[in-house]
Structure formats: C-alpha cells, structure tokens
Scaffold this active site. Structure first.
Site, PDB file in Angstrom:
ATOM      1  N   GLY A 229       0.817  -1.198   0.000  1.00 38.83           N
ATOM      2  CA  GLY A 229       0.000   0.000   0.000  1.00 38.83           C
ATOM      3  C   GLY A 229       0.852   1.247   0.000  1.00 38.83           C
ATOM      4  N   SER A 230       0.308   2.317   0.495  1.00 36.82           N
ATOM      5  CA  SER A 230       0.984   3.613   0.433  1.00 36.82           C
ATOM      6  C   SER A 230       2.131   3.707   1.430  1.00 36.82           C
ATOM      7  CB  SER A 230      -0.008   4.741   0.702  1.00 36.82           C
ATOM      8  OG  SER A 230      -0.387   4.756   2.066  1.00 36.82           O
ATOM      9  N   ALA A 232       2.728   6.281   3.286  1.00 28.97           N
ATOM     10  CA  ALA A 232       2.216   6.888   4.515  1.00 28.97           C
ATOM     11  C   ALA A 232       1.642   5.835   5.456  1.00 28.97           C
ATOM     12  CB  ALA A 232       1.154   7.931   4.166  1.00 28.97           C
ATOM     13  N   THR A 233       0.857   4.902   4.928  1.00 21.00           N
ATOM     14  CA  THR A 233       0.294   3.849   5.767  1.00 21.00           C
ATOM     15  C   THR A 233       1.386   2.894   6.234  1.00 21.00           C
ATOM     16  OG1 THR A 233      -1.809   3.998   4.596  1.00 21.00           O
ATOM     17  CG2 THR A 233      -1.426   2.015   5.888  1.00 21.00           C
ATOM     18  N   GLU A 251       5.708  -3.389   0.973  1.00 19.22           N
ATOM     19  CA  GLU A 251       5.839  -3.014  -0.445  1.00 19.22           C
ATOM     20  C   GLU A 251       4.989  -1.766  -0.614  1.00 19.22           C
ATOM     21  OE1 GLU A 251       4.778  -2.112  -3.730  1.00 19.22           O
ATOM     22  OE2 GLU A 251       3.969  -4.074  -4.283  1.00 19.22           O
ATOM     23  N   CYS A 285       1.673  -0.381  -8.486  1.00 21.62           N
ATOM     24  CA  CYS A 285       2.790   0.238  -7.768  1.00 21.62           C
ATOM     25  C   CYS A 285       4.046   0.313  -8.627  1.00 21.62           C
ATOM     26  CB  CYS A 285       3.079  -0.552  -6.493  1.00 21.62           C
ATOM     27  SG  CYS A 285       1.768  -0.458  -5.261  1.00 21.62           S
TER      28      CYS A 285
END
Length: 477
Positions: A229-230, A232-233, A251, A285
């Site tokens: 995911g992102s 930030a997360t 990742e 991604c």
C-alpha cells in the site's frame, strides 16, 4: 468471519458472490464503471479480528506439524480450486475493481493466483549446511513464525493477497487477511475458494475499516505483517508494530522512472512502454510513471506511443473488447485529474487524452500522454497511480539518471536500448529494487521483488521471499 473448510468450490459468478455477500445489512460495493450495485460487504469489527487471530493461532499448530510436502499438496489443490472458479473470480474482479476481463486484466489476475500458489510450492528449502569442517558443524532451517497478518490493496486485490498468503502458508503459518475497504468482495471470494480445500481455521479473513488494520499492526499474537500500500500507511504500520517487534515486509508506493537511450527503436519499444505505464489503467505500484527520452528520438517515441495508445479501447470491464477500465474510486480519479491539470496549466503539451467526461457514469479517465513537461512538475514528481504518463526530454544521460534517482522512492525502473550491455551499465546506476531492461513491471514468482528507500523493505517471491515468512534457526554443534 471465521472461515471453515467446505466441500464445494463455488464456480459460477452468482454462487461466488452469494457466498460472500453480507446482504442488505452490509456495506454497498459499487461497480466503478457504472455505479451499479455489485454486492454487500460484511463490516467486521476489531473484536471479530481478535476472534480470528485466536482461531488462527490455535489451528496453526496442527498446520505447522504437517510436513512441507503435505502443506504443498494442500496449496496445489487450492490452486486447482482457483482454476475451477477462475472465470467467476475474474468477473467479480472486473465488477468490483474495474479492470477488464481481457488483456492483462482480471483473467490474468485470477490465473496469476493459481500460478503463484503452484510456483511457491516448487522451491527447495532443504536444511542448509553453513559450516562443516573439523572445528564446527552448523545448519540452518526455517521455522514458522506463527500467525501472519496480510493487509492488501485495491489495485490487484486477489493477486497480491496470494503473494502474501501463499508463502506464509507453505512455511507453516496461519494467516489473517484484511482486504482493502474498496475491494473486499474479491478477497472474501478468494478466501472462500481456498478454504474449500484448506484445513479449517488456518486462513481467516476480516473485512473491516482502518481500525481493523490498525489492530492487526499491534496484535500481540501476530508475528509478522505483509503489507502492500501507500508509504504513509506503511510508516504507521512500522511505528505500531515496533512495540511487539513484529517482522515486516512492506511493499510501498513507487514513482518508477524509465530511461530511453538514443539507440532504442521507437516503434519496437512502443508496446512495452504502453503496457509498462498503463497496465491496470496505471493503477500498479511498479508501473512506469515518468519517462525520460533522449532528445534525438524524443519526437519519434512520442509519435509511436501516441499512435498505439490511441487504439486501446477503454470501457466496462466485462465487455470483452476493452483492455482499459475505469479508475477504481473517486479519490484516485480526482488525484489523476488534478495532476494532469497542473501539467497542462504549466504549459506542458497534451499528446493524447487529458479530457475526461465528468458527466458520464464511472470513474473513467482517458489514457493521457503529456510531453514537453518540466521535470519538477507535480505530474512527474508525485505518484499519479493512473493513466497519465509524463514524457521528459533529456540530452545528458547523467542528468536523466540523476532525475531518476532524485525522489525518495525506489521500487522499480527500466532502461530501453538496442544495446543490452549498455542498458545494464545504466541500470546499475539507478536506485531501485528492480530495474527492467526493455520492459517494465513484468513480475516472475521465481524472482525476488521489493523496494528500497521509502518504497519499503523486505522482498517477496522466490526462495528469498519464502524465507522471509519463516524464522531462521541455526543448530550449531
């Protein structure tokens, strides 16, 4: 919520959807191409997560006690079940996520699920002799971690979930899966299919909001988290997981650069460039997100890529002729739209697209190519995660490499040239976890994949990825 082994694998779209939809009391999931209702996703709670982890922890012991060959036999039969339900799963992916059935779309994704299960069982992970001489004898083996938490994204919901759970299960772990709130039905359906074969309880799925994901990152009985995911997360997960010293494979986001050298053949590389950038309508991604092209062939590359991109049909995923679909959600549509507007407002040249129909149903953004753009424009330096590719002109290769390396992310990159040896030389200078030569984004279950810098850490796939789902134990003596 607690998945149980069944004797029947749902193989039609209607049966598969009925097996996972929560009914009118659940959360509505809408088709991103039409806005029509797909189904209702259950809303599980943090308490449901705790129950799932307890069951998984209990069932993991018997699963780990099986031999490696026995666990692989289960995974091979699970792959057979995925193949049997492949068309139904593909249709659900198309209706919920948006990607077309055709091309590198939902049939490709469903097929990749069974492929990854099978290939994950093909690696030899025998005991490794580290030292064996007159002074010492030491061997290393890999033991299960226990319970693995798998948190997946909405762009490739089924395939990435398999990337997380297949090696975890082979290594003797139990798995608790938390799907994205945008694509829960696909993951619920995938787990339903797998659990028609797997022993009861070793694979759990909890469909909930962010609070469920946050609870996974702090749960004391979860020993490892697999997250895609992102960035930030990913940072938040790393911070939360520190208290219990969980193992992590992250990742995270990327903004992959491609560099086209002056000896490349524009017509020959056009298709590879297109799919590198526009696979899954750019929602990948490791997609090509910024392209640097040498001045001597810049116009020819732009012309070849524009001609090809203009022929690619976009529309509802279940229509066989389409190879591009909508963006999955309104938030992502708005991000792409804003970045393209910033590029055009700055004076960049639109070669194709850039003109969405705001009144039409669905989150369709046309395939967009932007030329003569400032290298520091937002469309270049921020990850668009959609069908808009900026093409930057360069004359000095050192400058192009510097631009490729200047961002804080480093997931993938590519070099395009008729001279492979020269391309490899350039590739070695690029700061990315994977650098492809004359293609972009192609993944192989046998080849480790992972990012550097703020694109995450740890690798998936291959023997190295399998080892990451185990705990190394050395016996010395």
């Amino acid at each position: 919520m607690t998945a149980e082994t069944t004797t029947h694998t749902p193989t039609t779209y209607e049966d598969l959807l009925a097996s996972v939809s929560a009914g009118a009391e659940g959360r509505e999931i809408l088709d991103p191409a039409t806005g029509e209702l797909v189904g209702y996703a259950p809303e599980h709670s943090v308490e449901d997560l705790h129950t799932a982890v307890e069951v998984a922890a209990d069932k993991q012991k018997a699963w780990a006690a099986l031999s490696d060959a026995e666990r692989c036999d289960y995974l091979q039969r699970a792959a057979d079940a995925v193949d049997a339900a492949g068309e139904a799963l593909a249709e659900l992916i198309s209706r919920e996520q948006g990607k077309p059935l055709s091309g590198p779309g939902s049939r490709f994704e469903a097929g990749a699920c069974s492929t990854w299960l099978r290939v994950t069982c093909s690696y030899d992970l025998s005991e490794e002799v580290v030292v064996d001489d007159e002074q010492a004898h030491a061997v290393i083996n890999y033991r299960p971690i226990g319970v693995v938490g798998a948190i997946g994204p909405w762009n490739w919901p089924a395939m990435i979930t398999i990337w997380q759970l297949a090696p975890a299960l082979r290594m003797g772990n139990a798995v608790v899966v938390k799907p994205s709130e945008y694509t829960p039905l696909t993951v619920l359906a995938l787990v339903e299919i797998l659990n028609s074969v797997l022993p009861e309880g070793v694979l759990q799925v909890v469909s909930g909001g962010r609070e469920v994901g946050a609870a996974i990152s702090t749960h004391e009985k979860i020993g490892k988290i697999m997250f895609t995911g992102s960035t930030a997360t990913g940072r938040k997960i790393a911070e939360s997981a520190a208290a219990t010293v969980k193992r992590l494979t992250l990742e995270l986001g990327g903004n992959d650069a491609g560099i086209v050298l002056e000896d490349a053949d524009p017509a020959a590389i056009a298709e590879g460039l297109f799919w590198g950038a526009f696979i899954n309508t750019g929602q990948t991604c490791a997609a090509l997100k910024r392209l640097y092209v040498h001045d001597s062939i810049y116009d020819a590359v732009c012309e070849s890529l524009t001609a090809l991109a203009g022929q690619m049909p976009m529309g509802h995923g279940v229509d066989e002729q389409n190879v591009l679909g909508p963006l999955q959600n309104k938030m992502q549509f708005d991000i792409v739209d804003e970045l393209v507007k910033k590029a055009t407002d700055s004076g960049a040249r639109v070669l194709l697209g850039g003109d969405p129909d705001y009144e039409a149903p669905g989150f369709f953004y046309p395939a967009t190519l932007i030329a003569d753009i400032d290298p520091d424009n937002a469309l270049v330096v921020e990850e668009q995660f959609g069908p808009a590719l900026p093409i930057i002109r360069y004359t000095d290769l050192d400058w192009a490499v510097e631009q490729a390396n200047k961002l804080e992310v480093g997931l993938g990159a590519s070099v395009w040239s008729s001279d492979r040896d020269r391309a490899v030389e350039v590739a070695r200078r690029i700061e990315a976890g994977t650098v492809w030569i004359n293609n972009h984004g192609g993944l192989d279950p046998r080849v480790p994949f992972g990012g550097i810098k703020q694109s995450g850490y740890g690798v998936e796939f291959g023997v190295e990825g399998l080892k990451a789902l185990g705990v190394p134990q050395v016996i010395n003596g």
